[in-house]
Design an enzyme around this catalytic site. Structure first.
Site, short mmCIF file in Angstrom:
data_model
loop_
_atom_site.label_atom_id
_atom_site.label_comp_id
_atom_site.label_asym_id
_atom_site.label_seq_id
_atom_site.Cartn_x
_atom_site.Cartn_y
_atom_site.Cartn_z
N GLY A 184 0.69 -1.31 -0.12
CA GLY A 184 -0.12 0.05 0.15
C GLY A 184 0.83 1.20 -0.13
CG ASN A 212 -5.63 3.75 8.79
OD1 ASN A 212 -5.86 4.78 8.15
ND2 ASN A 212 -4.60 3.79 9.68
CD GLN A 241 -7.22 -0.83 6.64
OE1 GLN A 241 -8.11 -1.71 6.90
NE2 GLN A 241 -5.96 -0.88 7.00
N GLY A 249 -2.10 -6.15 -0.26
CA GLY A 249 -2.39 -7.57 -0.26
C GLY A 249 -2.63 -7.79 1.39
CB THR A 309 12.64 -9.84 -10.72
OG1 THR A 309 13.63 -9.58 -11.46
CG2 THR A 309 11.89 -11.03 -10.96
CB CYS A 362 6.11 5.36 18.61
SG CYS A 362 7.78 5.81 19.59
C1 LIG Z 1 -5.14 3.14 4.92
C2 LIG Z 1 -3.97 2.64 4.69
N1 LIG Z 1 -2.96 3.13 3.80
C3 LIG Z 1 -1.68 2.63 3.56
C4 LIG Z 1 -1.25 1.66 4.47
C5 LIG Z 1 0.05 1.12 4.14
O1 LIG Z 1 -0.21 -0.24 3.72
P1 LIG Z 1 1.07 -1.30 3.62
O2 LIG Z 1 1.44 -1.64 4.88
O3 LIG Z 1 0.63 -2.36 2.51
O4 LIG Z 1 2.34 -0.50 3.07
C6 LIG Z 1 -2.29 1.22 5.14
C7 LIG Z 1 -1.64 0.15 6.50
O5 LIG Z 1 -2.03 0.12 7.52
C8 LIG Z 1 -3.65 1.75 5.54
O6 LIG Z 1 -4.29 1.12 6.39
#
Ligand SMILES: Cc1ncc(COP(=O)(O)O)c(C=O)c1O
Length: 396
Positions: free
Chosen positions: A71, A147, A175, A196, A233, A330
């Protein structure tokens, strides 16, 4: 001790069907998808199949899917791939750090950035976006489901407003994917990120939907993989896992509400957990979707427990076998209260007293019952231990 996992927004388990689909690509079918011999062709066919599966989940063409490492990369690719100094980016104060920190970095590099506020229920209003749009606005990026709170944003309306002003629209749907039916055409998105490990595929896999004719500057330089959009790759096994997870997600989203493994049954479990906790614990409530219900994804409940430090509660619950998470992050050694809850107007104390319960497709009714046995006494115990608020020793 029985271990109950209610932190699926942090990461989901990899479903057995997904593991099974991936397994051969670590052993007998280990080919490089760019090789022209038979092993390579098998790997290429598997990547192509996965691309079709992800495209079907999102309602787009296979050629519009770029596989990424997750993500964070998808979000960064969308923002850094499009924006140049002097462009205007509109995003929100409640984004994940993958967008928020990318936007801050872009601001350092000369991009004008506007962070939209949200309502006390965690919703980004279309009116706020319309007021922020400028002739130089190149991109609007608003997440689909938060999230921390699970609150769903009015993506279609926001995308329409962005397009009316001549801007492109990106959504971080990390999410939302696998939790909500997604159709990029219906939603009007030009770019959409998924990951994923939030949808029962492995960590380190993800994809970015890039609408045909949207040109992105590549972030990396190397081979011509992913149609020159993302060299390197391919992670064949991971991509196969993401593809299989996308197929399973489609089936799950279409499952009959009577089915115990369906979105409706997951919502019912989440609601039972939420109601049970609120009935048993005074001074507790829902963040985003409480008194004035707003749409939330099925699995997420963000609750505050006044006069409790969320961090201490996370540890107390973990000691009893229940895994949940607090919203604090943190930052340089000190824990900061959640930026999302603060943007919703929660006091610092209440933001620090908030916990996220995020259920998975594997969560059972028994586990919810067990959690309802664990949470109320843990909150009561921490409140007993907390230093009592003393009246001032003397008043002037
Ligand atoms: C809303 C949202 N965006 C982006 C991310 C980042 O994704 P990734 O952990 O696959 O890098 C997260 C992961 O918690 C998320 O909840």
């Amino acid at each position: 001790m029985r271990r109950i996992y209610m932190d699926a927004n942090a990461t989901t388990p990899v479903l057995p069907e997904v593991q099974q689909a991936m397994q051969p690509f670590w052993s007998e079918q280990f080919g490089n998808a760019s090789s022209i011999h038979q092993r390579g062709q098998h790997a290429r066919a598997a990547v192509d199949h996965a691309r079709e599966s992800v495209a079907r989940l999102l309602g787009c063409r296979a050629a519009e899917i770029v596989f990424t490492s997750g993500g964070t990369e998808s979000d960064n690719m969308a923002l850094f791939g499009l924006l140049h100094p002097g462009d205007h980016l509109v995003t929100t104060a409640i984004e994940h750090h993958a967008v928020l920190h990318a936007a801050e970095e872009l601001a350092e590099r000369g991009v004008d950035v506007t962070f939209l506020p949200c309502t006390p229920q965690g919703v980004v209003e279309v009116g706020a976006l319309v007021a922020a749009l400028r002739p130089t606005t190149k991109l609007v990026s608003v997440m689909m489901a938060n999230n921390e709170t699970g609150v769903i944003q009015p993506i279609r309306e926001l995308a329409n407003a962005a397009h009316a002003a001549g801007a492109l629209f990106h959504t971080d749907a990390i999410q939302a994917a696998g939790k909500l039916a997604l159709d990029v055409k219906e939603l009007g998105c030009d770019l959409l990120s998924i990951s994923g490990h939030k949808m029962y595929a492995p960590q380190g896999t993800g994809a970015l939907f890039v609408r045909r004719n949207v040109r992105l500057k590549s972030m990396f330089f190397g081979g011509l993989h992913e149609r020159g959009r993302r060299p390197g790759t391919e992670n064949v096994a991971g991509i196969v896992g993401l593809g299989r997870a996308a197929e399973l997600a489609r089936a799950w989203l279409a499952a009959n509400p009577e089915n115990p493994d369906s979105p409706a049954s997951l919502t019912a479990l989440r609601d039972r957990l939420e109601r049970g906790i609120l009935a048993a614990v005074a001074g507790a409530g829902v963040n985003g979707g409480g008194g004035d219900p707003v749409a939330r994804v099925a699995n997420t409940a963000n609750l505050y427990f006044d006069d409790v430090e969320a961090e201490a509660l996370v540890i107390a619950l973990d000691l009893k076998g229940l895994a949940v998470s607090g919203g604090s992050a943190c930052q340089s050694g000190a824990t900061e209260p959640s930026h999302v809850l603060r943007a919703m107007g929660l006091s610092e104390a209440r933001a620090r007293a908030s916990l996220r319960f995020s259920l998975s497709r594997l969560t059972t009714g028994d586990e919810v019952d067990a959690a309802l046995e664990i949470v109320p006494p843990a909150v009561a115990r921490l409140r007993e231990l907390a230093p009592k608020k003393q009246p001032p020793a003397f008043s002037r």
